[in-house]
Design an enzyme around this catalytic site. Structure first.
Site, PDB file in Angstrom:
ATOM      1  N   ILE A  61       0.765  -1.213   0.106  1.00 49.98           N
ATOM      2  CA  ILE A  61      -0.006  -0.217  -0.001  1.00 49.98           C
ATOM      3  C   ILE A  61       0.983   1.401   0.042  1.00 49.98           C
ATOM      4  CG2 ILE A  61      -0.191  -0.287   2.633  1.00 49.98           C
ATOM      5  CD1 ILE A  61      -2.783   1.224   2.383  1.00 49.98           C
ATOM      6  N   SER A  62       0.589   2.179  -0.938  1.00 54.42           N
ATOM      7  CA  SER A  62       1.497   3.217  -0.985  1.00 54.42           C
ATOM      8  C   SER A  62       1.564   4.213   0.082  1.00 54.42           C
ATOM      9  CB  SER A  62       1.249   4.065  -2.256  1.00 54.42           C
ATOM     10  OG  SER A  62       1.394   3.390  -3.453  1.00 54.42           O
ATOM     11  N   GLN A  63       2.529   4.809   0.201  1.00 60.44           N
ATOM     12  CA  GLN A  63       2.697   5.790   1.484  1.00 60.44           C
ATOM     13  C   GLN A  63       1.645   7.007   1.098  1.00 60.44           C
ATOM     14  OE1 GLN A  63       6.903   7.324  -0.091  1.00 60.44           O
ATOM     15  NE2 GLN A  63       6.237   8.864   1.519  1.00 60.44           N
TER      16      GLN A  63
END
Length: 664
Positions: A61-63
């Site tokens: 999951i992207s920052q």
């Protein structure tokens, strides 16, 4: 407001808005969507760290900041029809759903698509539709789209996706190789014309599909040509530049560090607080610099009053009556271990042959925590030299008395009940002591230095414990600034020719500006402050390991355990060093040394930081940060496999007086 809601608000306001995101609707969406619902249960505590996290099917999951930057670049408006490729757990799609009219998200992994769809239903996000499929082909039946966001990296933008944009539509996607990409924004300005702009370097998982990478994520063609000379790999370059380390007791070990002998300050790091090789190496370097190059200050990441007890022992000074036993508080093994014990024995023996007190090497604490012992030391000093001032000091410190043994509770009380008068009182006491500097110093300069530093510590500690409940960078920055200022006071007190050795964690001694501490979290540290103040007169030397054992706890104030250190990650600096094949070495990273290697190492990579807490099961998210090693450090000391420190037991040290710092 729940704890998670408050954390979301702070994440947006501190980590995202401060980095330039200004879209009000987007900021509200980031505050609203519960990110903890989109990560595995075991990682919920890290949900609001500004970094990527693992999810099922080997994906991430992207920052939060990257999600915000991509959404803002796509210029999403109310009513926009949006396609997301690479839905993952659904977090970005949920954020998009708060600012757009309708969102369709594609995920190629069935388990991720199904769980993301269930989350949207549970959270009531009925304008977000998650589907399973090959995202590189888009959804022609749903086109055209106002915006398309692609959360995976490809060598180029798939033509199928560009063709599904409206005229004026925007596509945001990482483009490049499998390791590092550039975030690109494509705008369809006419039927057959597209404009592209770069938004900066990023790193995403590969875009797999018919118009992306093959399933294994690798290039099909080889770049090697028959007969072409082979370039050295990065681990091979490290192996060529590495200077093998002899045994710790070999005089040649210390001589390897003669290149730093003319520095005003040499900072020696560690990648954990519980690794014997780091302590033994620092001790060998310290002995050499003290014995052969005139260093007289050993300043460590420990509390001033605890270290002062040790200092009295190593410099053959009388013990302070009533002083607490040093290093009794968690984590005791950090300084009460056999490696530190051996160094302290050596320092005392060395000082026995030095007649002049000012030329003896001292042991000093830089840290901020032991407020109780500092108050006791100030009052004890004033009782002896100025009883009337001691009475005033007792009144001023009185408001801190309930919290001396557990000062962390003071911060909570100060927030909830308003004990602001304590701050002014401890500052006034510090000022009063320093204003009588000359008078007191004439009586006993050594004792005054100790008392003055304890007064400064109390003032800093009061602020530290008060602000720690706000979180963020302020408490970290206060602590490291206090440690740096303590170092400066020591150097000033010892004269213009004084030279210091600092022992602290890599996270303190490496230049924070070259890590995501400084670049993402606005944190500074001792290493950065030393470089800014002393320039090339500061030498920053970090330490690292691949695997082995470490002394650490699972939770703060927990029992010490000997834990197995996971082998280093493949995307880390540690793995490059391990793959060099050299078991232990010094790597000189200074300008003018190994320039080709320095350039190759300038790409940001992960670096491991283990403190007194080690949780192998969440290691990537709790113990790794991005860094640029040649900018962070002047040198790197490597031990491929390491062992935990041996803590001191309660045994009595036969023949050693009770003034010995670790006596029971």
């Amino acid at each position: 407001m729940t704890d998670y809601q408050e954390t979301r608000r702070r994440m947006v306001d501190v980590q995202i808005a401060r980095r330039g995101v200004r879209d009000a609707a987007l900021l509200d969406a980031m505050r609203t969507v519960p990110r903890e619902r989109f990560v595995p249960d075991g990682l919920a505590e890290f949900a609001y760290e500004d970094g990527p996290l693992p999810i099922e099917a080997g994906q991430t999951i992207s920052q939060p900041y990257i999600v915000a930057a991509m959404v803002e670049a796509a210029e999403i408006e109310p009513g926009s029809h949006v396609l997301e490729v690479g839905a993952g757990s659904g977090y970005a799609a949920a954020v998009l759903g708060q600012v757009a009219g309708r969102v369709v998200a594609i995920e190629r992994h069935r388990e991720l698509a199904r769980s993301a769809c269930a989350r949207m239903s549970d959270l009531g996000y009925d304008n977000v539709d998650v589907r399973e499929g090959d995202g590189t082909l888009g959804l022609p039946e749903e086109a055209p789209f106002d915006a398309i966001l692609v959360a995976a990296g490809g060598l180029e933008v798939p033509d199928a996706l560009q063709r599904q944009l409206k005229i004026g539509g925007r596509l945001v996607m990482p483009v490049g190789g499998p390791d590092v990409q550039t975030l690109c924004k494509v705008t369809r300005v006419a039927k057959d014309r597209f404009e592209q702009e770069s938004l900066g370097a990023v790193k995403f998982v590969p875009l797999i599909g018919a118009q992306g990478w093959p399933e294994d994520g690798r290039r099909a063609a080889s770049d090697h040509r028959p007969g072409a000379s082979r370039k050295l790999t990065l681990p091979e370059m490290i192996g060529e530049a590495a200077e093998p380390l002899p045994d710790f007791d070999d005089p040649a070990f210390g001589r390897l560090f003669d290149r730093y002998a003319d520095r005003r300050v040499v900072l020696l790091g560690e990648a954990s607080h519980g690794t014997s090789e780091f302590y033994r190496a620092r001790a060998a370097i310290t002995r050499h610099l003290v014995a052969h190059h005139g260093f007289t200050i050993v300043a460590v990441e420990a509390d001033w009053p605890d270290a002062a007890t040790v200092d009295r022992y190593v410099r053959h000074r009388e013990p302070r009556a009533g002083a607490e036993k040093p290093f009794e508080r968690f984590p005791t093994w950090m300084w009460r271990n056999t490696d530190v014990q051996a160094l302290i024995h050596w320092m005392r023996e060395h000082n026995a042959g030095v007649a002049e007190m000012s030329r003896r090497v001292g042991f000093y604490g830089l840290d901020i925590y032991n407020m109780s012992a500092s108050i006791g030391a100030v009052l004890d000093y004033l009782d002896r030299v100025d009883p009337e001032a001691a009475k005033v000091a007792r009144e001023r410190y009185g408001c801190l008395t309930p919290w001396q043994k557990n000062p962390a509770t003071y911060g909570r009380s100060a927030l909830n009940r308003g004990y602001a008068e304590c701050e002014q009182a401890v500052i006034e006491q510090c000022q009063a002591l320093l204003q009588k500097r000359l008078e007191y110093a004439e009586r006993d300069g050594e004792a005054f230095l100790d008392a003055a530093q304890n007064a400064r510590l109390i003032a800093s500690a009061e602020r530290y414990y008060r602000i720690m409940y706000y979180g963020g960078a302020e408490s970290w920055n206060l602590r490291d600034t206090h440690m740096f200022e303590t170092l400066q006071h020591l150097l000033d007190a010892m004269g213009p020719n004084a030279k210091a050795i600092v022992w602290a964690h890599n996270s303190h001694i490496g230049d924070a500006r070259a890590t995501d501490m400084g670049q993402t979290r606005d944190e500074l540290n001792i290493g950065q402050l030393c470089r800014e103040t002393f320039g090339d007169q500061a030498g920053l030397i970090g330490f690292g390991t691949h695997t082995g054992t470490v002394a650490a706890a699972t939770d703060w104030d927990g029992d010490m355990e000997v834990k197995r250190v996971n082998p280093s990650r493949r995307d880390s600096y540690e793995r490059l060093c391990h793959d060099s094949g050299v078991a232990h070495f010094l790597l000189d990273l200074g300008p003018g040394k190994h320039e080709a290697l320095r350039r190759a190492l300038m790409e940001p990579r992960l670096e491991r930081f283990i403190g007194v807490i080690y949780r192998p099961e969440t290691e990537r998210w709790s113990h790794y940060s991005e860094a640029i090693l040649p900018e962070q450090l002047d040198a790197y000391v490597w031990f491929d496999e390491t062992e935990a420190v041996t803590p001191l037991g309660p045994e009595h040290h036969r023949g050693v007086p009770e003034t010995y710092p670790f006596g029971q």
